[in-house]
Design an enzyme around this catalytic site. Structure first.
Site, short mmCIF file in Angstrom:
data_model
loop_
_atom_site.label_atom_id
_atom_site.label_comp_id
_atom_site.label_asym_id
_atom_site.label_seq_id
_atom_site.Cartn_x
_atom_site.Cartn_y
_atom_site.Cartn_z
N HIS A 171 0.84 -1.20 0.00
CA HIS A 171 0.00 0.00 0.00
C HIS A 171 0.88 1.25 0.00
CE1 HIS A 171 -2.82 2.90 2.22
NE2 HIS A 171 -3.39 2.67 1.05
N HIS A 185 -0.80 11.56 -1.83
CA HIS A 185 -2.08 11.15 -1.27
C HIS A 185 -3.00 12.31 -0.87
CE1 HIS A 185 -4.92 9.81 1.86
NE2 HIS A 185 -4.95 8.69 1.17
O1 G3P Z 1 -6.47 1.63 -2.95
C1 G3P Z 1 -6.95 1.46 -1.68
C2 G3P Z 1 -6.55 2.56 -0.73
O2 G3P Z 1 -5.31 3.08 -1.08
C3 G3P Z 1 -7.58 3.65 -0.69
O3 G3P Z 1 -7.39 4.54 0.36
O4 G3P Z 1 -6.77 6.74 1.22
O5 G3P Z 1 -5.14 4.88 1.31
O6 G3P Z 1 -5.68 5.93 -0.85
P1 G3P Z 1 -6.18 5.57 0.50
MG MG Z 2 -4.58 4.70 -2.27
#
Ligand code: G3P
Ligand code: MG
Length: 262
Positions: A11, A53
């Protein structure tokens, strides 16, 4: 649309171990044995796709300004690593081009989350797809395109119908099935908090893969795999892979990934 998702996906790269959405984070995910990474793509004020982000630059670079109002010439000089640790001081906000070069060099799969700032859903999707298409060539694997924005996914469907798409949601929209169908999605990416065995089974019966985010606890990872979630998106892909090897078996996909990565 066929889609082979990995059991575990890093992630924002491997955000537990390196500053999120940087080249260092993508490299770290690969070093830890991940075969896929998710990262967020946003536009600078002058329309350059970069990995980031937040709408505001403050948390990750210390500069209190909106990404959507800041030109790339300013963004490229910012330090997106020091907030995480002095070891990463000077790590830049990467362009999407640079991130893709690294992803492809490392042989990783990419889940590109189109993260539009308000009102830029179409523009962000178009610019992202253009950059990917320019680098793709014939032998490279097209990335997965995911987004909370239905508008961005609709653009992806029109411009690159063959690339796999995923709708992301924190809460389950009542029209999820209609939306996945209309957007031609292969996969539904949900907060792990809203997933339970009957709901996962319902999504899979409808013909979609299921990915859960953000799964950092071993116990939750085992529960989700037990209810047949296909993919766990984790800040610590190594920790989550090690938690689920016993469920997949020593010759299962995760152990193969780990052996290849070490
Ligand atoms: O792709 C899943 C996840 O990354 C979505 O939430 O806020 O971490 O981008 P966020
Ligand atoms: Mg994401």
């Amino acid at each position: 649309m066929y889609l082979e998702l990995p059991r575990v996906m890093g992630h924002r790269g491997a955000a537990a171990w390196a500053p999120e959405n940087t080249l260092a984070s993508i490299q770290k995910a690969a070093d830890l044995g991940a075969t896929w990474v998710e990262f967020d793509v946003m536009l600078t004020g002058d329309g350059r796709p970069v990995l980031f982000h937040d709408d505001n630059l403050k948390r990750l670079t210390g500069v209190d300004a909106l990404m959507a109002r800041t030109p790339y010439s300013r963004v490229k000089g910012l330090d997106a690593g020091r907030w995480f640790s002095p070891d990463f001081a000077g790590e830049p906000v990467p362009t999407l081009d640079a991130a893709l070069d690294l992803v492809w060099d490392l042989g990783l799969g990419a889940n590109i989350e189109i993260k539009s700032t308000p009102g830029r859903d179409v523009e962000t999707a178009k610019a992202t797809l253009d950059v990917v298409a320019a680098g793709l060539g014939r032998r490279r694997r097209p990335p997965m395109i995911s987004s909370f924005s239905r508008m961005s996914l609709a653009v992806a469907r029109v411009l690159r119908p063959d690339w796999p798409r995923a709708l992301i949601a924190f809460k389950v929209p009542s029209d999820w099935q209609t939306a996945l169908e209309a957007l031609g999605c292969a996969s539904f990416h949900l907060s792990s908090k809203v997933l339970n065995p009957p709901f996962v089974a319902e999504i899979k019966r409808a013909g979609y893969r299921v990915a859960a985010f953000t799964v950092n606890q071993k116990r939750r990872a085992r529960e989700l795999i037990a209810c047949e979630v296909d993919c766990l998106i984790s800040d610590a892909p190594d920790r989550i892979a090690s938690a689920i090897i016993p469920l997949d078996g020593e010759n299962g996909p995760v152990s193969a990934v780990r052996q290849a990565g070490r």
